[in-house]
Scaffold this active site. Sequence first.
Site, mmCIF file in Angstrom:
data_model
loop_
_atom_site.group_PDB
_atom_site.id
_atom_site.type_symbol
_atom_site.label_atom_id
_atom_site.label_comp_id
_atom_site.label_asym_id
_atom_site.label_seq_id
_atom_site.Cartn_x
_atom_site.Cartn_y
_atom_site.Cartn_z
ATOM 1 N N SER A 143 0.368 -1.464 0.000
ATOM 2 C CA SER A 143 0.450 -0.488 -0.132
ATOM 3 C C SER A 143 0.848 1.516 0.077
ATOM 4 C CB SER A 143 -0.930 0.490 1.315
ATOM 5 O OG SER A 143 -1.660 1.187 1.114
ATOM 6 N N TYR A 156 -1.598 -1.368 10.523
ATOM 7 C CA TYR A 156 -2.147 -1.615 8.547
ATOM 8 C C TYR A 156 -0.660 -1.071 8.041
ATOM 9 C CZ TYR A 156 -4.117 -1.072 3.648
ATOM 10 O OH TYR A 156 -4.022 -1.703 2.602
#
Length: 245
Positions: A143, A156
Site C-alpha cells: 500500500s 495497517y
Amino acid sequence: MVKDQQPVALVTGSTSGIGEAVVRRLAADGMRVVVHSGRSRERGERIAAEVGGSYVQADLADEAEARALVETVLARHGGRLDVLVNNAGISRPIPHADLAAATPEVWRELLEVNLIAPWVLCTAALPALREAPGGGAIVNITSHAGVRPKGSSIPYAAGKAALNHVTRLLAAALGPAVRVNAIAPGLVDTPMTQDWADAHELWNERSPMRRPAQPEDVADLVASVIGSTYLTGEVIVLDGGLNLR
Ligand code: NAD
C-alpha cells in the site's frame, strides 16, 4: 501452449477486488491460476470455473492452513508454481491519534494476515519458485500507506511498510532464481474501500489522474511486473500521482 507447460500462479484473496482482477488477467494471459479466499468458497469456485483455474479455501491467519494452501497448489500442478501474488489483506479503520484503539490485539490480527502470512507463503512456495522454468516471481500487494505516513490505521500502515522492506530483503536474498517486487496502490475502488467517501473525494479532486484506481489498473501492473524479467526489489507506488501533491 500445452496445459502442463503453462505457468502456474497462486493469487491470495482472489474472490473480490484486486485479487479477482489479477486472477482474471493472469488467466487471460495464459497462466493456470489458483483462486483463493478465506471464506467465499462458492464465489471462488465460480470464478475458478470461469477462468479455467481451480480454487482453494484457507484462512491465512492460521499458519497450518497457509502452508496447506501451498501444498494443495503443488499437489494439483505436479509440484509446479511460477508466480505467487500475496494480495490477501485486511484493514481496520482507526484514527492515527487514537492510540488506545490500536490495541495489541488489533496489531496481532493485522500483522498475522498482512505480514506473517505472506512470509509463510513465500517460505512454503520457495522450493517450487526456484525451479520455475522462466524464473519464479513473487508480487506483494502492499500500500502507499507503507511508503508514506498515511493509511486506515497505524498497524495497517506499519505492516505494509514491513512487507515493502521484506520485498527488498527477499529480492536481494533470492535472485536470480526468484524475483520479488511489491505494488503499493493508493485508493482502489474495491469492497474494502466502498464506504471511504473522503478518500474517494481526495482522489477525484487532488490526484493528477482525477480518480481512484480500478482493480484492473492494479492487475495490469501485476502482469507487467511478472513479465519484466529484469525487475526485482522494487516497490512501485500506483496512486494516480497523488503522492506528487
Ligand atoms: P478485498 O476486501 O476486496 O479483498 C481482500 C481479500 O483478502 C479477500 O478476498 C479476502 O478473502 C482475503 N482475506 C482477508 N483476510 C483473509 C484471511 N484471514 N484468510 C484468507 N484470505 C483473507 O480488498 P482489496 O481492496 O481488493 O485488497 C486487496 C489487497 O490490496 C489487500 O492486501 C489490501 O491491503 C491492498 N490494498 C488495497 C487498497 C484499496 O484501496 N482497495 C489500497 C492499497 C492496498
